[in-house]
Design a protein around this motif. Structure first.
Motif, PDB file in Angstrom:
ATOM      1  N   GLU A   1      17.006  33.699  95.048  1.00 56.40           N
ATOM      2  CA  GLU A   1      16.525  34.888  94.967  1.00 56.40           C
ATOM      3  C   GLU A   1      15.373  35.433  96.207  1.00 56.40           C
ATOM      4  OE1 GLU A   1      17.656  37.271  92.935  1.00 56.40           O
ATOM      5  OE2 GLU A   1      18.786  35.386  91.673  1.00 56.40           O
TER       6      GLU A   1
ATOM      7  N   LEU B   1      15.164  38.786  86.615  1.00 59.08           N
ATOM      8  CA  LEU B   1      15.870  37.665  85.912  1.00 59.08           C
ATOM      9  C   LEU B   1      15.366  37.630  84.462  1.00 59.08           C
ATOM     10  CD1 LEU B   1      15.523  34.877  88.537  1.00 59.08           C
ATOM     11  CD2 LEU B   1      17.433  36.293  87.951  1.00 59.08           C
TER      12      LEU B   1
ATOM     13  N   ASP C   1      19.780  31.540  82.765  1.00 55.89           N
ATOM     14  CA  ASP C   1      20.887  32.198  81.886  1.00 55.89           C
ATOM     15  C   ASP C   1      20.272  32.822  80.771  1.00 55.89           C
ATOM     16  OD1 ASP C   1      19.943  29.330  81.604  1.00 55.89           O
ATOM     17  OD2 ASP C   1      21.214  29.151  79.876  1.00 55.89           O
TER      18      ASP C   1
ATOM     19  N   TYR D   1      24.685  35.748  80.475  1.00 51.83           N
ATOM     20  CA  TYR D   1      24.450  36.263  81.997  1.00 51.83           C
ATOM     21  C   TYR D   1      23.798  34.837  82.691  1.00 51.83           C
ATOM     22  CZ  TYR D   1      22.647  38.544  85.944  1.00 51.83           C
ATOM     23  OH  TYR D   1      22.128  38.599  87.279  1.00 51.83           O
TER      24      TYR D   1
ATOM     25  N   PRO E   1      22.487  33.953  86.814  1.00 51.45           N
ATOM     26  CA  PRO E   1      22.396  34.510  88.354  1.00 51.45           C
ATOM     27  C   PRO E   1      23.036  33.752  89.127  1.00 51.45           C
ATOM     28  CG  PRO E   1      20.435  33.470  87.673  1.00 51.45           C
ATOM     29  CD  PRO E   1      21.303  33.533  86.316  1.00 51.45           C
ATOM     30  N   LEU E   2      23.044  33.790  90.552  1.00 52.65           N
ATOM     31  CA  LEU E   2      23.621  33.027  91.287  1.00 52.65           C
ATOM     32  C   LEU E   2      23.621  31.459  91.171  1.00 52.65           C
ATOM     33  CD1 LEU E   2      22.745  34.801  94.700  1.00 52.65           C
ATOM     34  CD2 LEU E   2      24.947  35.080  93.318  1.00 52.65           C
TER      35      LEU E   2
ATOM     36  N   THR F   1      28.884  35.165  93.110  1.00 51.79           N
ATOM     37  CA  THR F   1      28.434  36.361  92.217  1.00 51.79           C
ATOM     38  C   THR F   1      27.765  35.428  91.120  1.00 51.79           C
ATOM     39  OG1 THR F   1      30.613  36.431  91.177  1.00 51.79           O
ATOM     40  CG2 THR F   1      29.821  37.878  93.012  1.00 51.79           C
ATOM     41  N   PRO F   2      27.163  36.358  89.977  1.00 45.49           N
ATOM     42  CA  PRO F   2      26.595  35.956  89.111  1.00 45.49           C
ATOM     43  C   PRO F   2      27.688  35.592  87.883  1.00 45.49           C
ATOM     44  CG  PRO F   2      25.242  37.699  89.515  1.00 45.49           C
ATOM     45  CD  PRO F   2      26.367  37.710  90.165  1.00 45.49           C
TER      46      PRO F   2
END
Length: 528
Positions: free
Chosen positions: A96, A123, A188, A209, A211-212, A218-219
């Motif tokens: 990030e 996040l 997550d 979900y 993140p990278l 992509t997430p």
């Protein structure tokens, strides 16, 4: 003869004479000590007071501020240090912080740090995020170390509940969700949600979900769902979908989602029309949906300037199974807000269009899947919703478009009642809607301060069937002449989450079986 006293005095004089020499020696020693003291005092200066320290720091800040405003200050990031993460992986935070290492000026570095803080807070796994700059090594001038201090959330479990609108189903649902954050330290978020829409829609889902992740662009967005929708009032069938979806691409403007599910259509009332009965049963949904969205309007609730564009491509039938639903669905949505410069007046214009076709062997004789067709109606405002041709002021949910008569009920009591069996709205393969909305401030100051404003509007739209050789009878002229049209005016109460409207509708044109009428109604609309 010498007097005794004089003799004594003479003796005293002999004794006292050396004393001046001692005094002179002491004076010389004292002067040497004073000289030594003078040499030591300059090295023992008193420490600066807090007030002087503050003044020096203020002077440095003012000097830096003047320099930043007048010129580009060169700088290079030497190192990035992350502190405070005990569970979260370092690379999750470092992902990030993109843009910081490549900054070449202090101005670029400050902007990159602000963007990084916003991404870290998004996040939802940290209670606080701070970024500070420290000077780099002395042997490397014009360098800085970026230190990121984070505080991980103590409460990893959270819940929320709210009421939301779904323009795709033209309904309101009560949604409750339970979230568990940062379970494995990858940023997550796991959630379980339940959406209940009365007798019309119910959804139970479990999603994750992240993140990278390393080596992924992509997430990760995945969800398992069970969705049940009741369309018996409008189209005489119930729909149930059990499946899963996986987000393949998710960026600011692009989304690509794969869905695999088992869809079931039933008719508990056994009164559905012929077109509905032909599609009852099971079907395999294996599809890709690509969404391109660009929204440059200044507000999603009350846009007064800017534009927005949405394109959705949905391809179904990515499976060799003969029960796979094969279709191609394309939608376009364009919005434009034009300010007038007085009383915060703005004109919002919009046009939406969509088409769906079957594909595969013998597609000319096939029909498009029922749930993928276009159904127009609903009192949701098209000003703040982007989602293809759906809403049209003054008409009820699924209240216009192609219709077929329902089958007569087998219940004798209903037969004796003598009422008509009704009509099923079977949806269209082609749909077009357009609207114009003129919003303006009201002359009362209290209303203006709270964003409450008035508007006048007009909307028009139509849907037509093209499959099963119906395209041979399609005429663009007749399609335009049969557009349903409504006008009205009302008051809008905007909030952070939705806009509440109290509108008076007047139907200018409708067909015999359309469900729309002139009158006053309240409606809720949420941005999409």
């Amino acid at each position: 003869m010498t007097h005794p006293l004089n003799h004594n005095a003479a003796q005293n004089d002999d004794v006292v004479h050396p004393e001046p020499e001692d005094d002179e020696q002491e004076d010389e020693d004292a002067e040497e000590e004073n000289d030594d003291d003078d040499d030591v005092l300059p090295n023992l200066r008193a420490p600066p007071s807090p007030a002087s320290k503050l003044q020096q720091q203020r002077f440095k800040v003012e000097t830096l501020a003047r320099r930043l405003s007048s010129e580009m200050v060169p700088i290079r990031v030497h190192d990035i240090v992350v502190n405070g993460n005990t569970k979260t992986k370092d690379w999750v935070i470092e992902a990030e912080l993109k843009g910081i290492e490549t900054a070449t000026t202090m101005q670029d570095l400050m902007r990159a740090c602000e963007a990084a803080i916003a991404r870290l807070q998004a996040l939802e796994i940290f209670d606080s995020c701070k970024v500070r700059l420290e000077p780099g090594p002395k042997e490397l001038p014009n360098t800085a170390n970026v230190v990121v201090d984070v505080v991980e959330a103590n409460n990893t479990v959270s819940g929320e509940c709210g009421v939301y609108t779904k323009p795709s189903t033209s309904s309101w649902t009560l949604e409750c969700a339970l979230k568990y954050k940062n379970l494995f330290g990858y940023g997550d978020i796991w959630d379980t949600s339940l959406a209940y829409g009365g007798s019309q829609a119910t959804e139970l889902s479990l999603g994750v979900y992240a993140p990278l992740i390393k080596r992924l662009l992509t997430p990760i967005v995945a969800r398992i769902m069970l969705v049940s929708q009741d369309w018996q009032e409008f189209s005489s069938y119930k729909e149930q979908l059990l499946g899963a979806s996986l987000g393949l691409i998710s960026t600011k403007h692009h989304d690509l989602v794969y869905t695999l599910g088992w869809r079931t259509l039933t008719d508990p009332s056994q009164t559905s029309s012929r077109s509905i009965r032909r599609q009852l049963g099971h079907g395999l949904l294996s599809s890709l949906k690509y969404i391109f969205k660009m929204d440059r309007r200044n507000s999603p609730i009350r846009p007064t300037r800017g534009y927005a564009f949405l394109s959705t491509t949905h391809l179904g039938g990515l499976s060799p199974d003969h029960r796979s639903l094969r279709f191609l669905r394309q939608e376009f949505d364009v919005r434009l807000a034009v300010p007038f410069g007085f009383y915060n007046t703005a004109l919002n214009l919009g046009i939406s269009a969509g088409a769906v076709f079957p594909w595969g062997q013998g597609f000319m004789n096939k029909t498009s899947p029922l749930p993928e067709r276009f159904y127009l109606g609903g009192d949701f405002s098209p000003v703040c919703t982007l989602g293809g041709p759906t809403t049209l002021w003054g008409f009820k949910t699924r209240g216009l478009g192609p219709t077929e008569p329902r089958r007569q009920s087998r219940n004798r009591d209903d037969d004796n009642n003598g009422d008509s069996p009704g009509w099923d709205f079977i949806g269209g393969d082609l749909a077009v809607t357009a609207f114009a909305d003129l919003s303006f401030d009201l002359p009362i100051k209290w209303l203006r301060e709270h964003g409450i404003h008035g508007h006048v509007f007009a909307g028009s739209g139509n849907a037509a069937k093209l499959t099963q050789h119906e395209y041979k009878h399609f005429s663009p002229r007749k399609f335009l002449e049969s557009f349903r049209t409504s006008v009205g005016c009302g008051i809008v109460i905007p909030t952070r989450l939705f806009r509440l409207e109290g509108n008076y509708f007047h139907i200018l044109r409708k067909d015999e079986h359309d469900r729309g009428k002139t009158g006053f109604r309240f409606s809720f609309s949420a941005p999409s």
